[in-house]
Design an enzyme around this catalytic site. Structure first.
Site, PDB file in Angstrom:
ATOM      1  N   LYS A  42      13.048 -10.876   1.114  1.00  0.00           N
ATOM      2  CA  LYS A  42      12.497 -10.104  -0.129  1.00  0.00           C
ATOM      3  C   LYS A  42      11.775 -11.664  -0.477  1.00  0.00           C
ATOM      4  CE  LYS A  42      13.736  -7.028  -3.484  1.00  0.00           C
ATOM      5  NZ  LYS A  42      12.277  -6.206  -3.459  1.00  0.00           N
TER       6      LYS A  42
HETATM    7  N1  PMP Z   1       9.024  -2.534  -0.517  1.00  0.00           N
HETATM    8  C1  PMP Z   1       8.600  -3.408  -1.381  1.00  0.00           C
HETATM    9  C2  PMP Z   1       7.699  -4.072  -1.391  1.00  0.00           C
HETATM   10  C3  PMP Z   1       9.393  -3.791  -1.880  1.00  0.00           C
HETATM   11  O1  PMP Z   1       9.441  -4.638  -3.034  1.00  0.00           O
HETATM   12  C4  PMP Z   1      10.470  -3.013  -2.555  1.00  0.00           C
HETATM   13  C5  PMP Z   1      11.993  -3.236  -4.272  1.00  0.00           C
HETATM   14  N2  PMP Z   1      12.580  -3.367  -3.158  1.00  0.00           N
HETATM   15  C6  PMP Z   1      10.798  -2.222  -1.814  1.00  0.00           C
HETATM   16  C7  PMP Z   1      10.306  -1.002  -0.490  1.00  0.00           C
HETATM   17  C8  PMP Z   1      12.459  -1.097  -1.777  1.00  0.00           C
HETATM   18  O2  PMP Z   1      13.351  -2.053  -1.123  1.00  0.00           O
HETATM   19  P1  PMP Z   1      14.762  -1.449  -1.844  1.00  0.00           P
HETATM   20  O3  PMP Z   1      14.932   0.384  -2.088  1.00  0.00           O
HETATM   21  O4  PMP Z   1      15.658  -2.286  -1.620  1.00  0.00           O
HETATM   22  O5  PMP Z   1      14.769  -1.584  -3.194  1.00  0.00           O
END
Ligand code: PMP
Length: 295
Positions: free
Chosen positions: A153
């Site tokens: 991320k």
């Molecule tokens: N894909 C992307 C590109 C994101 O930014 C997020 C948000 N973090 C997610 C998927 C979903 O991830 P999570 O469920 O861990 O928040």
């Protein structure tokens, strides 16, 4: 919206006022997007304030650092404790937490020696302004895993997400759905994607998407409730035959998708598997039990 003169941040070992916090203007993160972050939600539950899956989020933060070669020494346990303290200092319960690891001053293209670790928190209601979304297929692909560590991320990856969101809004849609470099459906700019067809849920496999913690929770709910879910690659054309669909993410939670490129899903959301997942997810984050009988 995010802070005022009383807001407290955690920054480099101290709790400081957000208005006094200083990030180095020569940080590589500011110039090149070379930093990592997390998005976490805390909820006011029947058992008090609970951060949802803090270990999973801080493990992913550390994993993102490792993938990018960013040195970060805080442990998952320390970051979790600090997050609870931060919520308390800001008098927050239902809140969004934003840990951010920024690089120190370094204008060369080498790994930083020093990093700053910040955690911010604010009250963030619904991520989307609409309860159900009109989605378009983006002309922007998700980054190719051969050009970036897509599992991380990383701050810079979100230029891609912003471009896709802006394009969707310019075209009059609420949100974008992005494809991978092979033309298969990947994910939204900030959420993972599921669709339903004939009582089975489908979602893209890991590899070209962010491994969402909410996505993983959805898979756990499906296992618990005997909902069949298949991870597979699929083309956007398949979605025009689908019964329903939703996005999932920490900020987005479970959000209904109403239509894709103007074509509405036929199954009413209230009768879809998505609503079952949505209700179960709300129960889990609020520490309540849930059950569901397929009729
Ligand atoms: N894909 C992307 C590109 C994101 O930014 C997020 C948000 N973090 C997610 C998927 C979903 O991830 P999570 O469920 O861990 O928040």
């Amino acid at each position: 919206m995010y802070y005022n003169e009383n807001t407290i941040l955690f920054l480099d070992g101290k709790f400081v006022k957000a208005v006094d916090a200083r990030i180095d203007p020569f940080s590589q993160t500011l110039h090149y997007g070379y930093g990592v972050f997390e998005g976490i939600r805390a909820y006011q539950t029947i058992n008090g304030t609970k951060i949802f899956k803090p270990h999973e989020h801080f493990e992913r933060l550390k994993h993102s650092c490792n993938l990018l070669g960013i040195p970060m020494t805080y442990s998952v346990e320390e970051l979790t404790q600090l997050s609870y303290q931060l919520l308390e200092k800001n008098g927050l319960s239902n809140a969004y937490l934003r840990p951010l690891v920024t690089s120190g001053p370094n204008m060369s293209l080498t790994a930083p020696k020093e990093v700053s670790v910040m955690i911010a928190a604010w009250d963030w209601g619904k991520y989307f302004s609409h309860a159900s979304l009109r989605v378009c297929i983006s002309s922007f692909q998700r980054p190719n895993p051969k050009s970036l560590k897509v599992e991380a991320k990383a701050c810079g990856h979100y230029v891609n997400s912003i471009m896709a969101t802006m394009e969707a809004k310019e075209r009059g849609f609420d949100e974008a759905l992005m494809l991978d470099m092979n033309g298969f459906v990947a994910e939204g700019p900030g959420a993972n994607f599921f669709y339903e067809k004939d009582n089975v849920l489908y979602t893209p496999p890991l590899g070209n998407i962010l491994p969402g913690i909410t996505r993983h929770t959805v898979l756990e709910i499906c296992r618990e409730l005997d909902i069949i879910v298949e991870e597979k690659y699929f083309r956007p054309e398949e979605l025009f035959e689908a019964d329903s669909a939703f996005f999932c993410g920490t900020a987005a939670e479970i959000t209904t998708i109403e239509s894709i490129e103007g074509q509405a899903f036929q199954k009413p959301w209230k009768k879809s598997l998505g609503v079952v997942i949505q209700e179960a997810y709300q129960s889990i984050v609020l520490d309540k039990s849930y059950s569901y009988v397929i009729v």
